[in-house]
Design a protein around this motif. Structure first.
Motif, PDB file in Angstrom:
ATOM      1  N   HIS A 171       0.803  -1.221   0.000  1.00  9.24           N
ATOM      2  CA  HIS A 171       0.000   0.000   0.000  1.00  9.24           C
ATOM      3  C   HIS A 171       0.841   1.278   0.000  1.00  9.24           C
ATOM      4  CE1 HIS A 171      -3.598  -2.348   0.603  1.00  9.24           C
ATOM      5  NE2 HIS A 171      -3.102  -2.868   1.717  1.00  9.24           N
ATOM      6  N   LEU A 172       2.145   1.165   0.191  1.00  5.31           N
ATOM      7  CA  LEU A 172       2.973   2.366   0.362  1.00  5.31           C
ATOM      8  C   LEU A 172       3.033   3.265  -0.865  1.00  5.31           C
ATOM      9  CD1 LEU A 172       5.965   1.147   2.554  1.00  5.31           C
ATOM     10  CD2 LEU A 172       3.908   2.408   3.225  1.00  5.31           C
ATOM     11  N   VAL A 173       3.219   2.696  -2.039  1.00  4.83           N
ATOM     12  CA  VAL A 173       3.317   3.547  -3.236  1.00  4.83           C
ATOM     13  C   VAL A 173       2.018   4.329  -3.448  1.00  4.83           C
ATOM     14  CG1 VAL A 173       3.586   3.545  -5.750  1.00  4.83           C
ATOM     15  CG2 VAL A 173       5.190   2.257  -4.312  1.00  4.83           C
ATOM     16  N   PRO A 174       0.829   3.703  -3.358  1.00  5.60           N
ATOM     17  CA  PRO A 174      -0.388   4.513  -3.496  1.00  5.60           C
ATOM     18  C   PRO A 174      -0.551   5.560  -2.389  1.00  5.60           C
ATOM     19  CG  PRO A 174      -0.918   2.179  -3.727  1.00  5.60           C
ATOM     20  CD  PRO A 174       0.523   2.271  -3.321  1.00  5.60           C
ATOM     21  N   ILE A 175      -0.172   5.217  -1.154  1.00  2.00           N
ATOM     22  CA  ILE A 175      -0.281   6.169  -0.046  1.00  2.00           C
ATOM     23  C   ILE A 175       0.616   7.379  -0.302  1.00  2.00           C
ATOM     24  CG2 ILE A 175       0.301   6.536   2.385  1.00  2.00           C
ATOM     25  CD1 ILE A 175      -0.662   3.637   2.902  1.00  2.00           C
ATOM     26  N   VAL A 176       1.871   7.134  -0.660  1.00  2.42           N
ATOM     27  CA  VAL A 176       2.824   8.220  -0.877  1.00  2.42           C
ATOM     28  C   VAL A 176       2.449   9.019  -2.128  1.00  2.42           C
ATOM     29  CG1 VAL A 176       5.238   8.780  -1.351  1.00  2.42           C
ATOM     30  CG2 VAL A 176       4.676   7.051   0.371  1.00  2.42           C
ATOM     31  N   THR A 177       2.070   8.349  -3.188  1.00  2.00           N
ATOM     32  CA  THR A 177       1.672   9.030  -4.420  1.00  2.00           C
ATOM     33  C   THR A 177       0.499   9.965  -4.165  1.00  2.00           C
ATOM     34  OG1 THR A 177       2.475   7.201  -5.780  1.00  2.00           O
ATOM     35  CG2 THR A 177       0.874   8.678  -6.795  1.00  2.00           C
ATOM     36  N   HIS A 178      -0.495   9.494  -3.426  1.00  2.00           N
ATOM     37  CA  HIS A 178      -1.667  10.317  -3.119  1.00  2.00           C
ATOM     38  C   HIS A 178      -1.269  11.519  -2.263  1.00  2.00           C
ATOM     39  CE1 HIS A 178      -5.934  11.161  -2.557  1.00  2.00           C
ATOM     40  NE2 HIS A 178      -5.650  11.401  -1.279  1.00  2.00           N
ATOM     41  N   PHE A 179      -0.416  11.298  -1.272  1.00  6.62           N
ATOM     42  CA  PHE A 179       0.033  12.401  -0.418  1.00  6.62           C
ATOM     43  C   PHE A 179       0.760  13.467  -1.235  1.00  6.62           C
ATOM     44  CE2 PHE A 179       3.291  14.379   2.302  1.00  6.62           C
ATOM     45  CZ  PHE A 179       2.465  15.005   3.229  1.00  6.62           C
ATOM     46  N   LEU A 180       1.639  13.041  -2.131  1.00  3.19           N
ATOM     47  CA  LEU A 180       2.382  13.994  -2.956  1.00  3.19           C
ATOM     48  C   LEU A 180       1.458  14.813  -3.850  1.00  3.19           C
ATOM     49  CD1 LEU A 180       5.450  11.801  -3.962  1.00  3.19           C
ATOM     50  CD2 LEU A 180       5.421  13.696  -2.307  1.00  3.19           C
ATOM     51  N   ALA A 181       0.351  14.214  -4.288  1.00  4.84           N
ATOM     52  CA  ALA A 181      -0.576  14.906  -5.181  1.00  4.84           C
ATOM     53  C   ALA A 181      -1.578  15.784  -4.444  1.00  4.84           C
ATOM     54  CB  ALA A 181      -1.335  13.887  -6.028  1.00  4.84           C
ATOM     55  N   THR A 182      -1.935  15.392  -3.192  1.00  2.00           N
ATOM     56  CA  THR A 182      -3.045  16.076  -2.515  1.00  2.00           C
ATOM     57  C   THR A 182      -2.714  16.632  -1.135  1.00  2.00           C
ATOM     58  OG1 THR A 182      -3.838  14.094  -1.388  1.00  2.00           O
ATOM     59  CG2 THR A 182      -4.671  14.487  -3.636  1.00  2.00           C
ATOM     60  N   LEU A 183      -1.575  16.254  -0.557  1.00  2.00           N
ATOM     61  CA  LEU A 183      -1.194  16.594   0.812  1.00  2.00           C
ATOM     62  C   LEU A 183      -2.100  15.921   1.846  1.00  2.00           C
ATOM     63  CD1 LEU A 183      -0.458  20.441   0.541  1.00  2.00           C
ATOM     64  CD2 LEU A 183       1.155  18.534   0.355  1.00  2.00           C
ATOM     65  N   ASP A 184      -2.859  14.931   1.427  1.00  2.00           N
ATOM     66  CA  ASP A 184      -3.830  14.312   2.332  1.00  2.00           C
ATOM     67  C   ASP A 184      -3.637  12.802   2.432  1.00  2.00           C
ATOM     68  OD1 ASP A 184      -5.896  14.303   4.139  1.00  2.00           O
ATOM     69  OD2 ASP A 184      -7.392  15.072   2.743  1.00  2.00           O
ATOM     70  N   ARG A 185      -4.452  12.200   3.300  1.00  2.00           N
ATOM     71  CA  ARG A 185      -4.417  10.751   3.522  1.00  2.00           C
ATOM     72  C   ARG A 185      -5.044  10.021   2.338  1.00  2.00           C
ATOM     73  NH1 ARG A 185      -8.055  10.750   8.421  1.00  2.00           N
ATOM     74  NH2 ARG A 185      -8.504  12.822   7.671  1.00  2.00           N
ATOM     75  N   TRP A 186      -4.454   8.889   1.983  1.00  2.00           N
ATOM     76  CA  TRP A 186      -4.993   8.047   0.904  1.00  2.00           C
ATOM     77  C   TRP A 186      -6.317   7.460   1.358  1.00  2.00           C
ATOM     78  CZ3 TRP A 186      -4.173   2.335   0.047  1.00  2.00           C
ATOM     79  CH2 TRP A 186      -4.590   1.946  -1.227  1.00  2.00           C
ATOM     80  N   PRO A 187      -7.394   7.609   0.563  1.00  2.00           N
ATOM     81  CA  PRO A 187      -8.701   7.099   0.969  1.00  2.00           C
ATOM     82  C   PRO A 187      -8.838   5.575   0.840  1.00  2.00           C
ATOM     83  CG  PRO A 187      -8.869   8.125  -1.184  1.00  2.00           C
ATOM     84  CD  PRO A 187      -7.463   8.379  -0.683  1.00  2.00           C
ATOM     85  N   GLY A 188      -7.822   4.900   0.338  1.00  2.00           N
ATOM     86  CA  GLY A 188      -7.882   3.446   0.179  1.00  2.00           C
ATOM     87  C   GLY A 188      -7.646   2.670   1.463  1.00  2.00           C
ATOM     88  N   MET A 189      -7.365   3.377   2.578  1.00  2.00           N
ATOM     89  CA  MET A 189      -7.118   2.733   3.876  1.00  2.00           C
ATOM     90  C   MET A 189      -7.879   3.498   4.947  1.00  2.00           C
ATOM     91  SD  MET A 189      -4.599   0.436   3.237  1.00  2.00           S
ATOM     92  CE  MET A 189      -4.672  -0.127   4.895  1.00  2.00           C
ATOM     93  N   PRO A 190      -8.292   2.813   6.016  1.00  3.42           N
ATOM     94  CA  PRO A 190      -8.797   3.562   7.168  1.00  3.42           C
ATOM     95  C   PRO A 190      -7.618   4.205   7.909  1.00  3.42           C
ATOM     96  CG  PRO A 190      -9.129   1.188   7.477  1.00  3.42           C
ATOM     97  CD  PRO A 190      -8.434   1.380   6.165  1.00  3.42           C
ATOM     98  N   TRP A 191      -7.871   5.326   8.575  1.00  9.02           N
ATOM     99  CA  TRP A 191      -6.849   6.049   9.320  1.00  9.02           C
ATOM    100  C   TRP A 191      -7.354   6.301  10.732  1.00  9.02           C
ATOM    101  CZ3 TRP A 191      -2.163   7.820   7.110  1.00  9.02           C
ATOM    102  CH2 TRP A 191      -2.039   7.553   5.737  1.00  9.02           C
ATOM    103  N   GLN A 192      -6.511   6.051  11.705  1.00  8.32           N
ATOM    104  CA  GLN A 192      -6.849   6.278  13.115  1.00  8.32           C
ATOM    105  C   GLN A 192      -6.387   7.669  13.511  1.00  8.32           C
ATOM    106  OE1 GLN A 192      -8.340   4.210  15.614  1.00  8.32           O
ATOM    107  NE2 GLN A 192      -8.310   6.162  16.677  1.00  8.32           N
ATOM    108  N   ASN A 193      -7.286   8.465  14.103  1.00  9.59           N
ATOM    109  CA  ASN A 193      -6.941   9.784  14.618  1.00  9.59           C
ATOM    110  C   ASN A 193      -6.178   9.562  15.918  1.00  9.59           C
ATOM    111  OD1 ASN A 193      -6.849  12.269  15.903  1.00  9.59           O
ATOM    112  ND2 ASN A 193      -8.870  12.881  15.190  1.00  9.59           N
TER     113      ASN A 193
END
Length: 133
Positions: free
Chosen positions: A101-123
């Protein structure tokens, strides 16, 4: 402007390809810690330990942030994670993600500055909050 931190090295204004290469090298090695920081404040921290990785997205330095989770994964740790200061940590597999999942997570962050929506995220500021995807 971006900054890529890997251990004691900092690369200013790395290209997307340079960032992804560092991520792919950490995946291939089964270890590595890096952070990608934008001048507007958001930071993505990745620590690879074997086949899993701890991934945190912070709004700015000092923020508790969010970390990517896999709800179906074990509550027991299966990997060891070496931080940039050489500290070795263990995290429940649920609090980490498969390295695929790392490449999609990092790619999405670089494009949007946000969390990748393909995974749940814990606050991490409010651990009682329901994870968001």
């Amino acid at each position: 402007m971006w900054m890529l931190h890997t251990g004691h090295r900092t690369l200013r204004e790395p290209t997307r390809e340079q960032v992804l290469l560092v991520v792919q090298e950490a995946i291939a090695a089964g270890c590595g810690a890096l952070s990608v920081e934008h001048e507007q404040g958001p930071i993505l921290v990745v620590v690879v330990g074997g086949a899993r990785a701890m991934v945190m997205r912070l709004a700015a330095a000092g923020d508790a942030g969010h970390h990517a989770i896999e709800l179906a994964a074990s509550l027991e740790p299966s990997e060891r994670y070496t931080l940039t200061n050489s500290q070795v940590d263990q995290y429940a597999d649920r609090d980490t993600v498969d390295t695929r999942h790392l490449v999609p997570i990092v790619t999405h962050f670089l494009a949007t500055l946000d969390r990748w929506p393909g995974m749940p995220w814990q606050n991490d500021e409010s651990v009682d909050e329901v994870p968001t995807g």
